[in-house]
Design a protein around this motif. Structure first.
Motif, PDB file in Angstrom:
ATOM      1  N   ARG A   1       0.568  -1.057  -0.318  1.00 46.88           N
ATOM      2  CA  ARG A   1       0.311   0.018   0.082  1.00 46.88           C
ATOM      3  C   ARG A   1       0.708   1.082   0.259  1.00 46.88           C
ATOM      4  O   ARG A   1       2.027   1.165   0.197  1.00 46.88           O
ATOM      5  CB  ARG A   1      -1.362  -0.112   1.149  1.00 46.88           C
ATOM      6  N   MET A   2       0.278   2.607  -0.493  1.00 49.58           N
ATOM      7  CA  MET A   2       0.992   4.182  -0.680  1.00 49.58           C
ATOM      8  C   MET A   2       1.010   4.234   1.069  1.00 49.58           C
ATOM      9  O   MET A   2       0.492   4.686   2.021  1.00 49.58           O
ATOM     10  CB  MET A   2       0.297   4.466  -1.514  1.00 49.58           C
TER      11      MET A   2
ATOM     12  N   ARG B   1       5.552   3.704  -2.103  1.00 49.39           N
ATOM     13  CA  ARG B   1       5.435   1.665  -2.010  1.00 49.39           C
ATOM     14  C   ARG B   1       6.014   0.812  -2.980  1.00 49.39           C
ATOM     15  O   ARG B   1       7.083   1.274  -3.326  1.00 49.39           O
ATOM     16  CB  ARG B   1       3.860   2.297  -3.633  1.00 49.39           C
TER      17      ARG B   1
ATOM     18  N   ASN C   1       6.628  -3.165  -2.932  1.00 45.95           N
ATOM     19  CA  ASN C   1       5.383  -4.558  -3.074  1.00 45.95           C
ATOM     20  C   ASN C   1       6.941  -5.444  -3.952  1.00 45.95           C
ATOM     21  O   ASN C   1       8.455  -5.009  -4.338  1.00 45.95           O
ATOM     22  CB  ASN C   1       4.388  -4.895  -3.905  1.00 45.95           C
TER      23      ASN C   1
ATOM     24  N   GLN D   1       8.537  -1.061  -6.566  1.00 48.24           N
ATOM     25  CA  GLN D   1       8.638  -0.276  -5.634  1.00 48.24           C
ATOM     26  C   GLN D   1       8.639   1.850  -6.148  1.00 48.24           C
ATOM     27  O   GLN D   1       9.052   1.385  -7.337  1.00 48.24           O
ATOM     28  CB  GLN D   1       9.986  -0.260  -4.644  1.00 48.24           C
TER      29      GLN D   1
END
Length: 877
Positions: free
Chosen positions: A230-231, A254, A256, A260
């Protein structure tokens, strides 16, 4: 002397070899449940000597595995985990038993409190639990990094481990920011960080694992699970008195597994220097693809060199933006985009007094007031494939800049106005490739760069109007150069030795054209001059190297050999010189029991000199500094020979959180050129002169870092010693001067209690000179800083910061300064923060500093920012 040093190093290299620290067979295995035989993670394994003293400890990983190098003095090993009986066996038995079984124990537990170790290590990775070091006052990860044992954050933001700058800054194992990691350290919210990891001798390239380990460590930041996918970030805003002052920032991130993204933005006019937010903090000077960019032809405002936080004196308007994205295209392939912008307009004034010489001194008194403006855009693209056998990195980078200086100056009663305009721009491409096939390694590195920069300078009499009168000094310089350099190599890899051969090349042309018109009283120059010159460098060489690995360390030596062609071309004359040189180098590295590490190195080098400014025509650096031209082209060719040696000793004990290091560097240079300075009340002339020139430099640094976790105390002690010998040639005098500086820094942090914390920092500095049997009186300075933070309520933080500085301007003549800042922060929830800030509470109005260099003395006085008050609000996303 040089001949004998070269012979000695050559003999050493003949009978030496290089290798790297291979894994020593030590204590390793897996801990399992005695009944289910399933692995047990986070088992605490401790080693004891015959007296029962603990030598060290480590934890099993998620698979229950452990590995630690051999401890010959160890006598017993214990294995402990909650819910299991403690298992204790002799060390010799543990070396032979690779599967340790733990038996459960039945006990009634009313209440259990789990304490996570603040620091732990497995193999070459040290893990810091951020929750053990963070305080309520800490906002960013940079606030906590300064406290971690073994880690140091310098004034410019460079992160160091055991005294050496880190090689990489990762976020969740990915290099999102490259060297511009200040964007993260100064903005990443600390409550989003789970752990900081230091990976010693980190080898970024998978294809090179098992080969020579790098000296430097890398740092990795892991993000908490609640902030992934999530941000998250923070938005801050501040406004104060005078009501035109502001301080705003935004940080969005963010993270994941496949993507990125990080966006930063900062803007302020309260004196904060944000120019380093997007600057590269990594050291690439030892790489074959490194080539230094030329310095700006015209310097910065003198006041920007003051050893004082810029928030005390700068009148600025600054804006910095950074946009960074990283995409994982496959398991081993990544694509990265980084773009940054920096803009600034600084208005600054200062008073300077300079004395040149002692017997017949020349004094210069200057008052300078001006504006320094800069705009810079830096885009960068990079694609990287980091496979097990093949590595490829291709990086494209550009920089587009525009700078302007517009200031008035009074020099010994003469009033002038000066305007400088510069636009240095460059584009480059860097390629790095490695291919490994069984015991063979093939490598290639390459740099291509084109640089173009135009510089203009105009100087008027202050009484004249720039719109109506032509400047009495008008100078335009255009500099462009291109460079292609790189190397290709092949290596043979074996269990205890490595043999490599690298072929390297350099093609470089540096062109400078200048036009100048001069019309002033006492003009020592022609009214109009122009010049056009090109410096070219071409070289081809090879470097054989050999490494020999032994238990715990390695020895390495290499003997680079190259043929060079150096040329100067002007409109009237061309000359070329040829050189053959070799550069013997030797390195030694040894680790003992995961506690001690020793390093030694030595080299002898001979290369082209780039220190002197040599021009076909006279060239003004500023309104009063003139580089004279050297008419004899034979004297344009100069080479510098250098002998260099260095070493370090490092010690760490994770169990007691004690880190220490001692390092030193010494070098001696020989060249055939120097600068001859001629000072007068209105002009400083600098003439490149042919003659013998030697310089020496010795730097010694020691660090002690100890954390007493149970008492809440942390001590950090650092001492530096600089000894620099250089040639002074000015106003008919010539002598060697030895400048010596001793600096000590002591920092202590106390945070045992929940209701307050205290930080104390002391910096002491002694500086003295020695020339012609004369030893000057030392100039001393002391700075005390106290950070006191009170937490009366869960939602309230009161912070008081005091700085007291005592600085010696001349013998027994001191200036004293006391600064006080205060902040009251109110956090009604997890997302909102409200603050009221007062800066320079006692309204200090000016700052003075005096320095010596040989027979010269310099004194600077500048005004400080007035007392200010601000309201700030922060929203966490």
């Amino acid at each position: 002397m040089r001949k004998y040093i070269t012979i000695v190093i050559g003999i050493i290299c003949t009978f030496s070899s290089r290798g790297y620290a291979e894994k020593t067979k030590g204590l390793e295995g897996v801990v399992v449940d005695a009944k289910s035989l399933k692995p047990i993670p986070n088992v605490i394994c401790k080693l004891y000597d015959v007296s029962g003293k603990m030598l060290g400890y480590f934890l099993t990983d998620t698979k229950g595995s452990y590995h630690i190098k051999a401890y010959p003095i160890a006598k017993r090993v214990t294995y402990a985990h909650m819910g299991y009986k403690i298992h204790s066996i002799p060390y010799i038995e543990a070396m032979q038993e690779h599967r340790i079984k733990l038996y459960t124990k039945v006990q009634k537990i009313a209440q259990v409190t789990v304490h996570v170790p603040p620091i732990k290590g497995t193999k070459d990775t040290i893990r810091y639990n951020i929750g053990s070091f963070v305080e309520k006052k800490d906002r960013t990860i940079g606030d906590v990094l300064k406290k971690l044992p073994g880690i140091e954050v310098s004034k410019n933001g460079t992160v160091k481990y055991q005294g050496e700058a880190i090689s990489r800054f990762y976020i969740e194992g990915k290099d999102l920011l490259g060297g511009a990691y200040n964007q993260a350290t100064n903005s990443l919210p600390v409550d989003a960080v789970a752990q900081v990891q230091i990976m010693e001798h980190h080898q970024h390239k998978r294809a090179l694992e098992g080969t020579a380990p790098p000296r430097q460590a890398a740092l990795n930041v892991t993000i908490k699970k609640g902030h992934k996918m999530r941000m998250f970030g923070e938005v801050k805003g501040g406004i104060g008195t005078p009501w035109t002052s502001w301080d705003n920032s935004v940080f969005l991130m963010r993270v994941n597994p496949k993507h990125q993204a990080l966006i930063t933005g900062k803007m302020n006019n309260i004196g904060k220097d944000i120019s380093g937010e997007t600057s590269n903090r990594l050291d690439y000077s030892n790489q074959s693809t490194f080539d230094p960019l030329p310095e700006d032809l015209y310097g910065e405002l003198v006041a920007q060199q003051i050893p004082l936080p810029t928030s005390r004196y700068l009148d600025n308007n600054s804006l910095c933006l950074g946009v960074n994205e990283l995409f994982s295209l496959s398991k081993h392939t990544e694509f990265r985009v980084n773009t940054s912008y920096y803009g600034d307009a600084t208005d600054q004034s200062c008073l300077m007094y300079q004395r040149y010489g002692v017997d017949n001194p020349v004094t210069v008194q200057t008052f300078q007031q001006g504006v320094y403006k800069t705009n810079r855009v830096v885009p960068q693209l990079q694609i990287e494939h980091n496979g097990d056998q093949f590595y490829l990195e291709d990086k494209m980078k550009a920089s587009f800049s525009w700078q302007k200086q517009d200031f008035s100056v009074t020099n010994n009663g003469v009033h002038r106005k000066q305007v400088n305009r510069q636009s240095p721009n460059f584009m480059d491409n860097t390629l790095d490739m490695s291919l490994r096939k069984e015991k063979w390694l093939f490598s290639m590195r390459m740099l291509l760069r084109y640089y173009d920069g135009e510089s203009k300078m105009d100087v008027w009499n202050a009484s004249s109007s720039k719109k109506e009168t032509s400047p009495w000094l008008h100078q335009v310089a255009d500099r462009n150069y291109w460079v292609a350099k790189g190397e290709v190599g092949i290596g043979s890899l074996h269990s205890k030795r490595e043999l490599k051969l690298r072929l390297h090349y350099l093609l470089k042309q540096d062109h400078l054209s200048s036009i100048g018109t001069y019309d002033f009283v006492g003009n020592p120059l022609d009214t109009s001059v122009s010049g056009d010159q090109t410096k070219s460098e071409y070289s081809l060489g090879m470097t054989p190297s050999y490494r020999w690995r032994f238990r715990g360390g390695y020895v390495h030596f290499e003997l680079p050999f190259k043929v060079e062609k150096l040329g100067w071309e002007t409109s009237s004359e061309n000359q070329y010189h040829y050189y053959i040189s070799y550069i013997p180098k030797i390195y030694f590295n040894y680790e003992h029991l995961d506690l001690w590490e020793f390093r030694l190195d030595a080299s002898y080098d001979s290369d082209v000199s780039n220190d002197l400014v040599v021009t076909q025509t006279p060239f003004f650096k500023d309104y009063r500094t003139l580089y004279r031209n050297q008419s004899d082209m034979d004297q344009w060719f100069d080479r510098v020979s250098r002998f260099q040696t260095g070493g370090s000793i490092m010690y760490k004990d994770l169990a007691t959180m004690f880190f220490s290091s001692l390092s030193g560097t010494y070098y001696k240079n020989w060249s055939h050129q120097y600068h001859d300075y001629r000072y007068s009340s209105q002009l400083t002339e600098i003439l490149p002169t042919w003659g013998s020139n030697e310089s020496e430099f010795l730097y010694v640094s020691g660090i002690i870092d100890k954390t007493l976790y149970g008492t809440g105390l942390t001590f950090k002690l650092k001492g530096d010693y600089n000894n620099y010998k250089s040639l002074f040639s000015q106003n008919g005098e010539q002598f060697y001067n030895r400048s010596q500086i001793v600096t000590g820094t002591f920092t202590t942090i106390f945070k045992k209690y929940k209701w307050f914390s205290l930080d104390y920092n002391l910096v002491g500095n002694y500086m003295w000179q020695k020339y012609e049997e004369v030893v000057t009186d030392p100039l001393r300075s002391f700075t005390h800083r106290v950070d006191f933070h009170l937490y009366p309520f869960k939602t309230v933080i009161l912070s008081m910061v005091g700085d007291y500085t005592q600085r010696e301007l001349s013998k027994e003549r001191f200036s004293n300064y006391f600064f006080m800042d205060a902040e009251l922060r109110f956090s009604p929830g997890k997302r909102w923060d409200f603050s009221f800030v007062v800066s320079n509470l006692f309204d200090q109005d000016q700052y003075k500093i005096g320095t010596e260099s040989g027979v010269n003395y310099s004194y600077i006085q500048l005004p400080l920012r007035d007392r200010s008050m601000r309201m700030k609000v922060a929203l966490k996303l």
